[in-house]
Design an enzyme around this catalytic site. Sequence first.
Site, PDB file in Angstrom:
ATOM      1  N   THR A 193      37.573  68.740   1.930  1.00 37.56           N
ATOM      2  CA  THR A 193      37.469  67.352   1.502  1.00 37.56           C
ATOM      3  C   THR A 193      38.378  67.119   0.308  1.00 37.56           C
ATOM      4  O   THR A 193      38.403  67.921  -0.612  1.00 37.56           O
ATOM      5  CB  THR A 193      36.036  67.024   1.074  1.00 37.56           C
ATOM      6  OG1 THR A 193      35.194  67.269   2.166  1.00 37.56           O
ATOM      7  CG2 THR A 193      35.895  65.587   0.623  1.00 37.56           C
ATOM      8  N   ARG A 204      30.878  62.411  15.128  1.00 33.96           N
ATOM      9  CA  ARG A 204      29.892  62.176  14.070  1.00 33.96           C
ATOM     10  C   ARG A 204      30.444  61.209  13.017  1.00 33.96           C
ATOM     11  O   ARG A 204      31.473  61.447  12.403  1.00 33.96           O
ATOM     12  CB  ARG A 204      29.570  63.525  13.429  1.00 33.96           C
ATOM     13  CG  ARG A 204      28.675  63.484  12.251  1.00 33.96           C
ATOM     14  CD  ARG A 204      28.366  64.902  11.774  1.00 33.96           C
ATOM     15  NE  ARG A 204      27.823  64.851  10.446  1.00 33.96           N
ATOM     16  CZ  ARG A 204      28.562  65.016   9.351  1.00 33.96           C
ATOM     17  NH1 ARG A 204      29.843  65.283   9.451  1.00 33.96           N
ATOM     18  NH2 ARG A 204      28.013  64.919   8.175  1.00 33.96           N
ATOM     19  N   ILE A 205      29.711  60.114  12.779  1.00 38.05           N
ATOM     20  CA  ILE A 205      30.196  59.083  11.853  1.00 38.05           C
ATOM     21  C   ILE A 205      30.111  59.546  10.399  1.00 38.05           C
ATOM     22  O   ILE A 205      30.841  59.055   9.541  1.00 38.05           O
ATOM     23  CB  ILE A 205      29.430  57.757  12.059  1.00 38.05           C
ATOM     24  CG1 ILE A 205      30.149  56.591  11.377  1.00 38.05           C
ATOM     25  CG2 ILE A 205      27.995  57.869  11.557  1.00 38.05           C
ATOM     26  CD1 ILE A 205      31.450  56.218  12.003  1.00 38.05           C
ATOM     27  N   LYS A 227      27.100  65.137   2.183  1.00 37.39           N
ATOM     28  CA  LYS A 227      26.539  64.841   3.509  1.00 37.39           C
ATOM     29  C   LYS A 227      26.707  63.358   3.809  1.00 37.39           C
ATOM     30  O   LYS A 227      26.017  62.500   3.245  1.00 37.39           O
ATOM     31  CB  LYS A 227      25.069  65.233   3.542  1.00 37.39           C
ATOM     32  CG  LYS A 227      24.488  65.145   4.929  1.00 37.39           C
ATOM     33  CD  LYS A 227      23.068  65.681   4.958  1.00 37.39           C
ATOM     34  CE  LYS A 227      22.526  65.586   6.377  1.00 37.39           C
ATOM     35  NZ  LYS A 227      21.117  65.959   6.437  1.00 37.39           N
TER      36      LYS A 227
END
Length: 155
Positions: free
Chosen positions: A27, A55-56, A79
């Site tokens: 990230t 997955r959104i 998350k």
Amino acid sequence: MSVLYTANSEGCQNETPLVDGDSQIGTVGCVAVDNEGNLASATSTGGFVNKMLGRIGDTPIIGAETYTNNLCAISATGKGEAIIQATAARDVAGLMEFIGLSLKEAAAHVVEEWVPRGTVGLIVVSSTREITMPLNTTSMFRAYVTEDRYSEIGI
Ligand code: ASP
């Protein structure tokens, strides 16, 4: 232009055990302010190992994981589902805008009170060049540098 920025990567505690135990897969978030107080933020999510296709939660949605207004710029990691439910980034700006909290108070409130423990880290900078990088996870690689080359890093 003077630039101040931070970068992040999550150390989120996952509910599902991962095959190799590694949840930190890249990230990148960045927030910046120039010497006129103009702000910007950007987020590129890294997702989780073995994540569900489509997955959104692995999407840097504006208002949830990324947000900028005239007061502050925010990038979030962690998350995604929890961050989206809390509209974490927008809520930091909203607490400053509508209640008059300081940058540090607003970011700390969202991280400590609104997003479940173990799910989020933020990097935040204000138009007046304050910086805060609160987290409720086990770790978040982070750093910032100012125009006079002062820098700090954290794990
Ligand atoms: N928010 C991402 C996810 O839930 C992880 C990240 O890149 O911070 O997949």
